[in-house]
Scaffold this active site. Structure first.
Site, PDB file in Angstrom:
ATOM      1  N   HIS A 247      -6.367  -0.969   4.998  1.00 50.44           N
ATOM      2  CA  HIS A 247      -7.194   0.166   5.421  1.00 50.44           C
ATOM      3  C   HIS A 247      -8.486   0.235   4.600  1.00 50.44           C
ATOM      4  O   HIS A 247      -8.548  -0.270   3.471  1.00 50.44           O
ATOM      5  CB  HIS A 247      -6.425   1.481   5.198  1.00 50.44           C
TER       6      HIS A 247
ATOM      7  N   CYS B 140      -2.089   7.707   0.789  1.00 52.44           N
ATOM      8  CA  CYS B 140      -1.294   7.556   2.033  1.00 52.44           C
ATOM      9  C   CYS B 140      -0.203   8.602   2.214  1.00 52.44           C
ATOM     10  O   CYS B 140       0.181   8.903   3.340  1.00 52.44           O
ATOM     11  CB  CYS B 140      -0.578   6.214   2.062  1.00 52.44           C
TER      12      CYS B 140
END
Ligand code: GLY
Length: 262
Positions: free
Chosen positions: A161, A248
């Site tokens: 990401h 996250c």
């Protein structure tokens, strides 16, 4: 405005998690749960109100609540995650977020993971990655632009990401691994490069003046502290095996609650 974080328990099936750039290693679930609890305690210590959802045993990656939603002051955007196996994770989260924000939904052909979204005030940087496609960035822009957000794509090349490769640490500074992303869209910010032997250290969580980061990156910690920033290291070794960073495991937003019960 107080901050609220939604978190969700570690799934007993986390060993079946999605992996894109990591080699699979056995995750000690009991230890992962303890580390996740310490993460929640850290959020509470920093003044964040934590809403803890029960684990979803059938959804291995469900602890990573950052990915199914992007929350700004005006709306919560429910994403269409790049990994199809993860899409059911959004259901329960959307239900909870609907108490706090009007919901918008991204739809096919868009894919987007919240881990690809770095918001710094009204600038919203979105990684073009294995999980997030151009249609995802376009649909997110359509939702956020009317509220004055400027959405800027960033090419991600070496990691899962965008926020695996960069994160905001305060004082107009972005911690970055420039080998994994195109840093040009970040011009205007001071870039703090992680050491080459700590390539995964660029994911940190800046909260109420403190930078939460994994304890496994001591050189990066020193770099940040040398900038006069406060660091709170936490042990995340088991969740890191699931390709996670510190951002996250929570979705964090200002609590200007529309929840009638709160
Ligand atoms: N295991 C985190 C992810 O791949 O989405």
């Amino acid at each position: 405005m107080p901050l609220t974080a939604i978190v969700r328990g570690v799934s007993s099936s986390i060993n079946d998690c999605e992996l894109s750039f990591h080699t699979r290693q056995s995750i000690d679930v009991v230890r992962a749960i303890a580390q996740h609890q310490a993460y929640q305690n850290c959020l509470v210590e920093l003044g964040v109100q934590v809403i803890s959802l029960p684990a979803e045993p059938a959804l291995p990656d469900a602890v990573f609540v950052e990915d199914p939603a992007v929350v700004v002051d005006e709306v919560a955007v429910i994403t269409n995650m790049g990994a199809a196996s993860r899409r059911p994770e959004a259901n329960r989260l959307a239900e909870v977020l609907s108490r706090y924000r009007p919901l918008r939904h991204l739809a096919e052909p868009a894919t987007l993971d919240g881990g690809d979204v770095l918001r710094i005030n009204r600038a919203v940087f979105v990684g073009l990655s294995r999980r997030t496609n151009r249609a995802g960035i376009t649909q997110l822009t359509d939702v956020l632009a009317p509220y004055g957000y400027q959405v800027r794509p960033v090419e991600v090349r070496g990691c899962l990401h965008l926020k695996s490769a960069c994160s905001y640490v305060g004082n107009d500074t972005v911690l970055v691994n420039r080998f994994w992303i195109d840093v040009e869209p970040l011009c205007g910010f001071e870039l703090l490069d992680v050491p080459e032997d700590e390539p995964a250290a660029a994911n940190a969580l800046h909260l109420n003046g403190v930078v939460i980061m994994p304890a496994s990156f001591p050189k990066t910690r020193e770099l940040i502290e040398n900038r006069g920033l406060r660091v709170r290291p936490i042990d995340l070794s088991e969740l890191q095996k699931a390709e996670a960073g510190v951002t996250c495991s929570s979705v964090i937003f200002n609590d200007k609650s529309t929840d009638p019960s709160s």
